[in-house]
Design an enzyme around this catalytic site. Structure first.
Site, mmCIF file in Angstrom:
data_model
loop_
_atom_site.group_PDB
_atom_site.id
_atom_site.type_symbol
_atom_site.label_atom_id
_atom_site.label_comp_id
_atom_site.label_asym_id
_atom_site.label_seq_id
_atom_site.Cartn_x
_atom_site.Cartn_y
_atom_site.Cartn_z
ATOM 1 N N HIS A 71 -0.954 -16.133 -5.736
ATOM 2 C CA HIS A 71 -1.710 -15.507 -6.824
ATOM 3 C C HIS A 71 -2.065 -14.060 -6.475
ATOM 4 C CE1 HIS A 71 -3.315 -19.922 -7.506
ATOM 5 N NE2 HIS A 71 -2.054 -19.797 -7.878
ATOM 6 N N GLU A 126 10.946 2.234 -3.232
ATOM 7 C CA GLU A 126 11.688 1.128 -2.608
ATOM 8 C C GLU A 126 11.892 -0.076 -3.521
ATOM 9 O OE1 GLU A 126 11.300 0.460 1.579
ATOM 10 O OE2 GLU A 126 12.513 2.231 1.145
ATOM 11 N N HIS A 143 -1.320 -16.339 -14.013
ATOM 12 C CA HIS A 143 -1.403 -17.322 -12.933
ATOM 13 C C HIS A 143 -0.954 -16.737 -11.579
ATOM 14 C CE1 HIS A 143 -0.822 -21.724 -11.519
ATOM 15 N NE2 HIS A 143 -0.754 -20.925 -10.481
ATOM 16 N N GLU A 158 2.926 -28.378 -7.189
ATOM 17 C CA GLU A 158 4.041 -27.585 -7.734
ATOM 18 C C GLU A 158 5.376 -27.979 -7.106
ATOM 19 O OE1 GLU A 158 3.339 -26.087 -10.285
ATOM 20 O OE2 GLU A 158 1.286 -25.349 -10.163
ATOM 21 N N HIS A 168 4.945 -19.577 -3.648
ATOM 22 C CA HIS A 168 4.115 -19.304 -4.827
ATOM 23 C C HIS A 168 2.746 -18.844 -4.366
ATOM 24 C CE1 HIS A 168 1.861 -19.776 -8.504
ATOM 25 N NE2 HIS A 168 1.125 -20.731 -7.978
HETATM 26 O O1 2HA Z 1 -2.592 -25.594 -6.304
HETATM 27 O O2 2HA Z 1 -1.382 -22.484 -6.869
HETATM 28 O O3 2HA Z 1 -0.291 -23.501 -9.027
HETATM 29 C C1 2HA Z 1 -2.053 -24.448 -5.945
HETATM 30 C C2 2HA Z 1 -1.507 -23.658 -7.038
HETATM 31 C C3 2HA Z 1 -1.094 -24.321 -8.272
HETATM 32 ZN ZN ZN Z 2 -0.795 -21.311 -8.493
#
Ligand code: 2HA
Ligand code: ZN
Length: 270
Positions: A141, A169, A210, A116, A139
Site C-alpha cells: 500500500h 529512470e 488500495h 490475496e 502487494h
Molecule cells: O491483508 O493488503 O489486500 C493484506 C492486504 C489485503
Molecule cells: Zn492490500
C-alpha cells in the site's frame, strides 16, 4: 538438513518485509508477498515428504501443480516477520491442480496464507507465461501511489505517462507502464482474475484506492520496481498543485529508449 532460517530465500524475505514496513507501505497487516521456489532449493532445508497440514485454496491453477511458494500469512504484520518468521510466513506446495496447498513449514500458530492468495497465484501463472524467470508477486500500500488514485484519471495510458514524466529512470524501469484496476473487493477470486489479466501486459498493477501489485524475478527487482513507481507518484503529489513549467518530453523519452535499449509500451509515446 540445513537450517531454513539461514536459507537465502528466507533471509531475503525477512529483509524485504522489514524494509517494506519501514517504508510505510505495509501498515498493520497490509501487504503480502509470494515467492516461487525450486524444489531443489527447498529440499536442502526441508523433508518435502513431511506435510504438516493441507489447506483448500478455493481456486484452481493447474499450471502451478507441485510448485513451492514462500508466502506471507493472512492477518500477519510485516513488521513482525523478522521476530517470528515461522508464525508470519509459510512454505507451501500446491497440489490437486492448485486447489490444495500443503504446508511444509511455517504458519505455526495454525494460520494460513494471505487472503490475496488467489491474486498471487493467478498472477504467477500469467507472469510465468510472459517470463519463465518470474518468481515474485508483491502487494503493498505505497502512500503516494494510493493518494494518486484519488486525484488522477485512472486511464492507464495517462497514469503511466504521468509517472514516466516524474523521474527520468521510470520509463527505463517500467517501459510496459502500469495497468490500473478500478476499486474492487479485495481477497476474492474476481480481483485475482482481474489482476492476472492486467499482469499479461505489465509487471505493475495499481489497485485504485488500495495499493499496487508488482511482479519480478526476485525480491530486490520487484521491490525496486514498486519503489520507482512510488517515487514517481511522490513527486507527482508534490507538484500536482503547482504550475508545471518543465517536463520530460516524448522526444526525450525516445532518447531514453534508445540509450537504455528499452521499448515503451506501444502507443504510449507520441
Ligand atoms: O491483508 O493488503 O489486500 C493484506 C492486504 C489485503
Ligand atoms: Zn492490500
Amino acid at each position: 538438513m540445513k537450517d531454513i532460517l539461514s536459507a537465502p530465500f528466507m533471509v531475503e524475505m525477512i529483509r524485504t518485509t522489514t524494509n517494506m514496513y519501514a517504508h510505510g507501505w505495509d501498515e498493520r497487516n497490509g501487504g503480502n508477498i509470494s515467492m516461487l521456489l525450486d524444489e531443489a532449493e527447498v529440499k536442502e532445508y526441508l523433508d518435502i515428504d513431511t506435510v504438516l497440514r493441507s489447506i483448500s485454496t478455493g481456486f484452481s491453477a493447474p499450471e502451478l501443480e507441485g510448485r513451492y511458494f514462500l508466502v506471507t500469512g493472512t492477518g500477519k504484520y510485516f513488521k513482525n516477520v523478522q521476530y517470528a518468521p515461522d508464525v508470519n510466513l509459510g512454505l507451501v506446495r500446491l497440489s490437486h491442480g492448485g486447489r490444495t496447498a500443503k504446508v511444509l513449514w511455517g504458519f505455526s500458530d495454525g494460520g494460513r496464507f494471505t487472503s490475496e492468495f488467489p491474486a498471487h497465484m493467478m498472477s504467477h501463472v500469467v507472469r510465468l507465461r510472459v517470463d519463465p524467470a518470474n518468481r515474485v508477486i508483491m502487494h503493498c500500500h505505497p502512500t503516494n501511489l494510493l493518494a494518486m488514485t484519488y486525484v488522477y484519471d485512472l486511464n492507464e495510458r495517462a497514469f503511466t505517462r504521468t509517472l514516466w514524466q516524474m523521474c527520468t529512470e521510470c520509463i527505463v524501469v517500467f517501459p510496459d507502464g502500469v495497468n490500473v484496476l478500478p476499486w474492487m473487493l479485495c481477497g476474492t477470486n474476481e480481483i485475482g482474475e482481474a489482476t492476472a489479466e492486467k499482469m499479461k501486459t505489465s509487471r505493475l498493477v495499481v489497485w485504485a484506492q488500495h495499493g499496487i501489485y508488482g511482479a519480478g524475478k526476485d525480491l530486490d527487482e520487484t521491490f525496486g520496481l514498486i519503489e520507482t513507481a512510488e517515487k514517481a507518484a511522490e513527486i507527482y503529489m508534490k507538484i500536482a498543485h503547482l504550475p508545471r513549467v518543465n517536463t520530460i518530453t516524448d522526444e526525450q523519452m525516445h532518447l531514453l529508449e534508445k540509450r537504455f535499449d528499452v521499448k515503451a509500451r506501444d502507443g504510449y509515446l507520441d
